[in-house]
Design a protein around this motif. Structure first.
Motif, PDB file in Angstrom:
ATOM      1  N   ILE A  57      83.444  49.273  63.977  1.00  0.00           N
ATOM      2  CA  ILE A  57      82.016  49.526  64.188  1.00  0.00           C
ATOM      3  C   ILE A  57      81.821  50.898  64.807  1.00  0.00           C
ATOM      4  O   ILE A  57      80.971  51.675  64.368  1.00  0.00           O
ATOM      5  CB  ILE A  57      81.402  48.423  65.092  1.00  0.00           C
ATOM      6  N   ALA A  58      82.606  51.217  65.832  1.00  0.00           N
ATOM      7  CA  ALA A  58      82.474  52.503  66.525  1.00  0.00           C
ATOM      8  C   ALA A  58      82.765  53.672  65.589  1.00  0.00           C
ATOM      9  O   ALA A  58      82.105  54.710  65.670  1.00  0.00           O
ATOM     10  CB  ALA A  58      83.392  52.538  67.739  1.00  0.00           C
ATOM     11  N   ALA A  59      83.731  53.505  64.713  1.00  0.00           N
ATOM     12  CA  ALA A  59      84.089  54.582  63.785  1.00  0.00           C
ATOM     13  C   ALA A  59      82.946  54.883  62.813  1.00  0.00           C
ATOM     14  O   ALA A  59      82.781  56.023  62.374  1.00  0.00           O
ATOM     15  CB  ALA A  59      85.352  54.212  63.017  1.00  0.00           C
ATOM     16  N   LYS A  60      82.139  53.890  62.488  1.00  0.00           N
ATOM     17  CA  LYS A  60      81.046  54.065  61.527  1.00  0.00           C
ATOM     18  C   LYS A  60      79.704  54.390  62.184  1.00  0.00           C
ATOM     19  O   LYS A  60      78.782  54.824  61.502  1.00  0.00           O
ATOM     20  CB  LYS A  60      80.889  52.786  60.692  1.00  0.00           C
ATOM     21  N   ASP A 108      76.645  56.117  64.249  1.00  0.00           N
ATOM     22  CA  ASP A 108      76.181  57.503  64.317  1.00  0.00           C
ATOM     23  C   ASP A 108      75.948  57.965  65.761  1.00  0.00           C
ATOM     24  O   ASP A 108      75.381  59.028  65.990  1.00  0.00           O
ATOM     25  CB  ASP A 108      74.915  57.691  63.479  1.00  0.00           C
ATOM     26  N   HIS A 109      76.371  57.172  66.718  1.00  0.00           N
ATOM     27  CA  HIS A 109      76.286  57.514  68.140  1.00  0.00           C
ATOM     28  C   HIS A 109      77.477  56.862  68.844  1.00  0.00           C
ATOM     29  O   HIS A 109      78.064  55.921  68.319  1.00  0.00           O
ATOM     30  CB  HIS A 109      74.961  57.020  68.747  1.00  0.00           C
ATOM     31  N   ALA A 169      73.022  60.903  76.838  1.00  0.00           N
ATOM     32  CA  ALA A 169      72.934  61.650  75.579  1.00  0.00           C
ATOM     33  C   ALA A 169      71.747  61.094  74.783  1.00  0.00           C
ATOM     34  O   ALA A 169      70.644  61.039  75.313  1.00  0.00           O
ATOM     35  CB  ALA A 169      74.240  61.600  74.808  1.00  0.00           C
ATOM     36  N   GLU A 170      71.972  60.620  73.556  1.00  0.00           N
ATOM     37  CA  GLU A 170      70.864  60.049  72.780  1.00  0.00           C
ATOM     38  C   GLU A 170      70.870  58.527  72.819  1.00  0.00           C
ATOM     39  O   GLU A 170      70.120  57.876  72.106  1.00  0.00           O
ATOM     40  CB  GLU A 170      70.932  60.527  71.314  1.00  0.00           C
ATOM     41  N   SER A 171      71.688  57.952  73.689  1.00  0.00           N
ATOM     42  CA  SER A 171      71.859  56.499  73.712  1.00  0.00           C
ATOM     43  C   SER A 171      71.262  55.829  74.939  1.00  0.00           C
ATOM     44  O   SER A 171      71.060  56.446  75.980  1.00  0.00           O
ATOM     45  CB  SER A 171      73.347  56.152  73.660  1.00  0.00           C
ATOM     46  N   LEU A 172      71.032  54.549  74.771  1.00  0.00           N
ATOM     47  CA  LEU A 172      70.634  53.662  75.850  1.00  0.00           C
ATOM     48  C   LEU A 172      71.717  52.593  75.926  1.00  0.00           C
ATOM     49  O   LEU A 172      72.015  51.940  74.925  1.00  0.00           O
ATOM     50  CB  LEU A 172      69.274  53.034  75.540  1.00  0.00           C
TER      51      LEU A 172
END
Length: 191
Positions: free
Chosen positions: A46-49, A51-52, A137-140
């Motif tokens: 999942i992490a490899a695919k 976009d964050h 960054a762009e994450s929550l």
């Protein structure tokens, strides 16, 4: 699957929303402790695919291993569940979970009932319902335990890292200024 609410409101509806998030994880397929399970392999994929960056607490947190991981394809939220639970009546909550999603400023612009708390790992933090949320960054990143103890979630944040990265106590990447402004408008400025 979890449906994203059109607005964020703390209180009874938010408590129900957080309870729903915890219940969604339901009774994972892992054990309390022991050999890493297939859930970790799924998390790597999942992490490899994604976009964050996808965050987690490592292969084990306290006595719980990663028991389940999944992505909500509609929202892009990635869930990492630690431990399993025993169902009481029709639902249960896992001992601990970490959820990573892309920060949605439009959704957060209508948030009600969230509160700013002191920064955690060098980034702005918010409590909402019974969960701790970190803006990076762009994450929550949402950290929640089955007791709703924000202090436990704050302590867990010391182990937080992107999937595949080594444990570090360095500050997490700061959030985008626009995202921080939206959260400050909804939840207040830094305490």
């Amino acid at each position: 699957m979890f449906e994203r609410p059109s607005t964020l409101v703390a209180g009874k509806p938010a408590t129900l929303a957080i309870a729903s998030l915890l219940t969604l994880a339901a009774c994972g397929n892992g054990s309390e402790s022991g050999t890493p399970r297939p859930a970790e392999d799924a998390l790597q994929q999942i992490a490899a695919k994604a976009d964050h960056p996808v965050y987690y607490l490592g292969q084990q947190y306290r006595d719980w291993i990663v028991s389940e991981t999944y992505i909500d394809n509609d929202t892009g939220r990635v869930y990492v569940i630690y431990g399993t639970c025993s169902a009481v009546v029709d639902s249960c909550a896992p001992p601990f979970q970490v959820m990573t999603e892309v920060m949605d400023p439009e959704l957060w612009s209508t948030a009600v009932g969230c509160s700013r708390v002191p920064p955690v790992r060098g980034v702005p933090a918010v409590t909402f319902g019974e969960a701790l949320m970190l803006l990076t960054a762009e994450s929550l990143i949402t950290l929640a335990d089955d007791t709703g103890d924000a202090a436990a979630a704050t302590a867990a944040a010391e182990q937080l890292r992107p999937v595949g990265a080594a444990l570090s106590t360095e500050a997490l990447p700061p959030p985008e200024p626009a995202a921080l402004q939206v959260v400050e408008s909804a939840c207040g400025k830094n305490p």
